[in-house]
Enzyme design. Sequence first.
Site, PDB file in Angstrom:
ATOM      1  N   ASP A  51      10.812  31.893 175.030  1.00  0.00           N
ATOM      2  CA  ASP A  51      10.381  32.363 176.442  1.00  0.00           C
ATOM      3  C   ASP A  51      10.037  30.963 177.093  1.00  0.00           C
ATOM      4  O   ASP A  51       8.971  31.395 178.020  1.00  0.00           O
ATOM      5  CB  ASP A  51       9.246  33.229 176.210  1.00  0.00           C
ATOM      6  CG  ASP A  51       9.655  34.711 175.541  1.00  0.00           C
ATOM      7  OD1 ASP A  51      10.898  34.759 175.107  1.00  0.00           O
ATOM      8  OD2 ASP A  51       8.887  35.601 175.530  1.00  0.00           O
TER       9      ASP A  51
ATOM     10  N   GLU B  89      11.997  36.942 177.772  1.00  0.00           N
ATOM     11  CA  GLU B  89      11.272  38.171 178.092  1.00  0.00           C
ATOM     12  C   GLU B  89      11.841  38.521 179.457  1.00  0.00           C
ATOM     13  O   GLU B  89      11.807  37.895 180.288  1.00  0.00           O
ATOM     14  CB  GLU B  89       9.899  38.238 177.899  1.00  0.00           C
ATOM     15  CG  GLU B  89       9.163  39.424 178.060  1.00  0.00           C
ATOM     16  CD  GLU B  89       7.769  39.501 177.963  1.00  0.00           C
ATOM     17  OE1 GLU B  89       7.108  38.444 177.765  1.00  0.00           O
ATOM     18  OE2 GLU B  89       7.034  40.540 178.447  1.00  0.00           O
TER      19      GLU B  89
ATOM     20  N   LYS C  35      15.186  39.976 175.429  1.00  0.00           N
ATOM     21  CA  LYS C  35      14.423  40.883 174.853  1.00  0.00           C
ATOM     22  C   LYS C  35      13.250  41.598 175.856  1.00  0.00           C
ATOM     23  O   LYS C  35      12.811  40.983 176.836  1.00  0.00           O
ATOM     24  CB  LYS C  35      13.409  40.377 173.563  1.00  0.00           C
ATOM     25  CG  LYS C  35      12.660  39.222 174.430  1.00  0.00           C
ATOM     26  CD  LYS C  35      11.948  38.395 173.293  1.00  0.00           C
ATOM     27  CE  LYS C  35      10.959  37.393 173.595  1.00  0.00           C
ATOM     28  NZ  LYS C  35       9.559  37.859 174.127  1.00  0.00           N
TER      29      LYS C  35
ATOM     30  N   LYS D  23       7.722  41.845 173.533  1.00  0.00           N
ATOM     31  CA  LYS D  23       6.948  40.460 173.052  1.00  0.00           C
ATOM     32  C   LYS D  23       7.731  40.093 171.935  1.00  0.00           C
ATOM     33  O   LYS D  23       7.870  38.701 171.809  1.00  0.00           O
ATOM     34  CB  LYS D  23       5.283  40.836 172.842  1.00  0.00           C
ATOM     35  CG  LYS D  23       4.827  41.267 174.053  1.00  0.00           C
ATOM     36  CD  LYS D  23       4.764  40.598 175.252  1.00  0.00           C
ATOM     37  CE  LYS D  23       3.944  41.067 176.361  1.00  0.00           C
ATOM     38  NZ  LYS D  23       4.384  40.720 177.698  1.00  0.00           N
TER      39      LYS D  23
ATOM     40  N   VAL E  63       6.372  29.729 174.079  1.00  0.00           N
ATOM     41  CA  VAL E  63       5.175  30.230 174.582  1.00  0.00           C
ATOM     42  C   VAL E  63       5.159  31.837 174.786  1.00  0.00           C
ATOM     43  O   VAL E  63       6.383  32.525 174.737  1.00  0.00           O
ATOM     44  CB  VAL E  63       5.164  29.841 176.151  1.00  0.00           C
ATOM     45  CG1 VAL E  63       4.933  28.157 175.949  1.00  0.00           C
ATOM     46  CG2 VAL E  63       6.236  30.021 177.081  1.00  0.00           C
ATOM     47  N   THR E  64       3.887  32.567 174.919  1.00  0.00           N
ATOM     48  CA  THR E  64       2.844  31.888 174.631  1.00  0.00           C
ATOM     49  C   THR E  64       2.406  32.126 173.137  1.00  0.00           C
ATOM     50  O   THR E  64       3.155  32.949 172.277  1.00  0.00           O
ATOM     51  CB  THR E  64       1.629  32.668 175.186  1.00  0.00           C
ATOM     52  OG1 THR E  64       1.487  33.953 174.841  1.00  0.00           O
ATOM     53  CG2 THR E  64       1.908  32.380 176.822  1.00  0.00           C
TER      54      THR E  64
ATOM     55  N   CYS F  50       4.070  36.119 172.473  1.00  0.00           N
ATOM     56  CA  CYS F  50       5.511  36.245 171.978  1.00  0.00           C
ATOM     57  C   CYS F  50       5.828  35.639 170.928  1.00  0.00           C
ATOM     58  O   CYS F  50       6.704  35.965 169.991  1.00  0.00           O
ATOM     59  CB  CYS F  50       6.450  35.909 173.236  1.00  0.00           C
ATOM     60  SG  CYS F  50       6.229  37.272 174.601  1.00  0.00           S
TER      61      CYS F  50
ATOM     62  N   GLN G  31      -5.148  32.023 154.679  1.00  0.00           N
ATOM     63  CA  GLN G  31      -4.822  32.985 153.411  1.00  0.00           C
ATOM     64  C   GLN G  31      -3.740  32.614 152.739  1.00  0.00           C
ATOM     65  O   GLN G  31      -2.727  33.524 152.508  1.00  0.00           O
ATOM     66  CB  GLN G  31      -4.785  34.167 153.883  1.00  0.00           C
ATOM     67  CG  GLN G  31      -6.055  34.888 154.600  1.00  0.00           C
ATOM     68  CD  GLN G  31      -6.043  36.280 154.952  1.00  0.00           C
ATOM     69  OE1 GLN G  31      -5.827  37.217 154.170  1.00  0.00           O
ATOM     70  NE2 GLN G  31      -6.328  36.501 156.245  1.00  0.00           N
TER      71      GLN G  31
HETATM   72  N1  TIU Z   1       6.289  35.192 176.365  1.00  0.00           N
HETATM   73  C1  TIU Z   1       5.263  35.827 176.142  1.00  0.00           C
HETATM   74  O1  TIU Z   1       4.317  35.206 175.551  1.00  0.00           O
HETATM   75  N2  TIU Z   1       4.784  36.779 177.007  1.00  0.00           N
HETATM   76  C2  TIU Z   1       3.482  36.992 177.626  1.00  0.00           C
HETATM   77  O2  TIU Z   1       3.372  38.208 178.288  1.00  0.00           O
HETATM   78  N3  TIU Z   1       2.716  36.128 177.451  1.00  0.00           N
HETATM   79  C3  TIU Z   1       1.363  36.068 177.685  1.00  0.00           C
HETATM   80  O3  TIU Z   1       0.397  35.462 177.212  1.00  0.00           O
HETATM   81  N4  TIU Z   1       0.952  37.077 178.659  1.00  0.00           N
END
Ligand code: TIU
Length: 220
Positions: free
Chosen positions: A26, A74, A128, A131, A156-157, A161, A201
């Site tokens: 993303d 996304e 997609k 997430k 990210v993030t 995702c 872990q």
């Molecule tokens: N790509 C992704 O991480 N989608 C999000 O909505 N991330 C947020 O941190 N909101």
Amino acid sequence: MRKYQVEAKPFTYDFDLEKTALVIIDMQRDFCEFGGFGEALGNDITPTKSIIPTVRKVLDAARAANMFVIHTREGHRPDLSDVPKAKKVRFSSIGEVGPMGRILIRGEYGHDIVDELKPLKGEVIIDKPGKGAFYETDLHSILQNKNIESLIFCGVTTHVCVHTTIREANDRGYECLMLEDGTAAFDPKDQEAAIRMINQQGGIFGWTTTSEELLKKLKK
Ligand code: TIU
């Protein structure tokens, strides 16, 4: 077979380059540029924008080594028919018009990947709706058909995702390495926690390392 070993947490990450994919999650304008979904959610997008050069270095090295490359985005259909009601209710900005077009909608300028990381012809793009990159996509089939066993993650993030996709991948049997400086969250506290949640872990979801450690080996 092209075997590599990278210093990582919680221990050395071994992979066969012929069975490994670089997965870039993303890196869209909606998350890395001003006026997109990330900002609409009330975030400062500086951290997501700032990793673009690092991800570019990793992408260049992966391309030079002939590693299989996958990009994800996304987003939703223009008629919003694939947006679950529960998502639209909490995130009403989806589909609204912003400075980069309709937010998180396929085909809009903001939905696309930033110029610096533009996919090359032949690289896979996974669109997609959620997430995780496995949910309602053909990612698993593509990886299986390519005999991919190991996944190296940027994007990210980190806590949203990237994490969701690593968790999905780990349950499907893939060995996941996440680059600590090739991923970003809007808040450094989330970044730190997300890294620890992967490698704790004994590597509960996989491994983490830096781009420098990976590049040292890939460039050899
Ligand atoms: N790509 C992704 O991480 N989608 C999000 O909505 N991330 C947020 O941190 N909101």
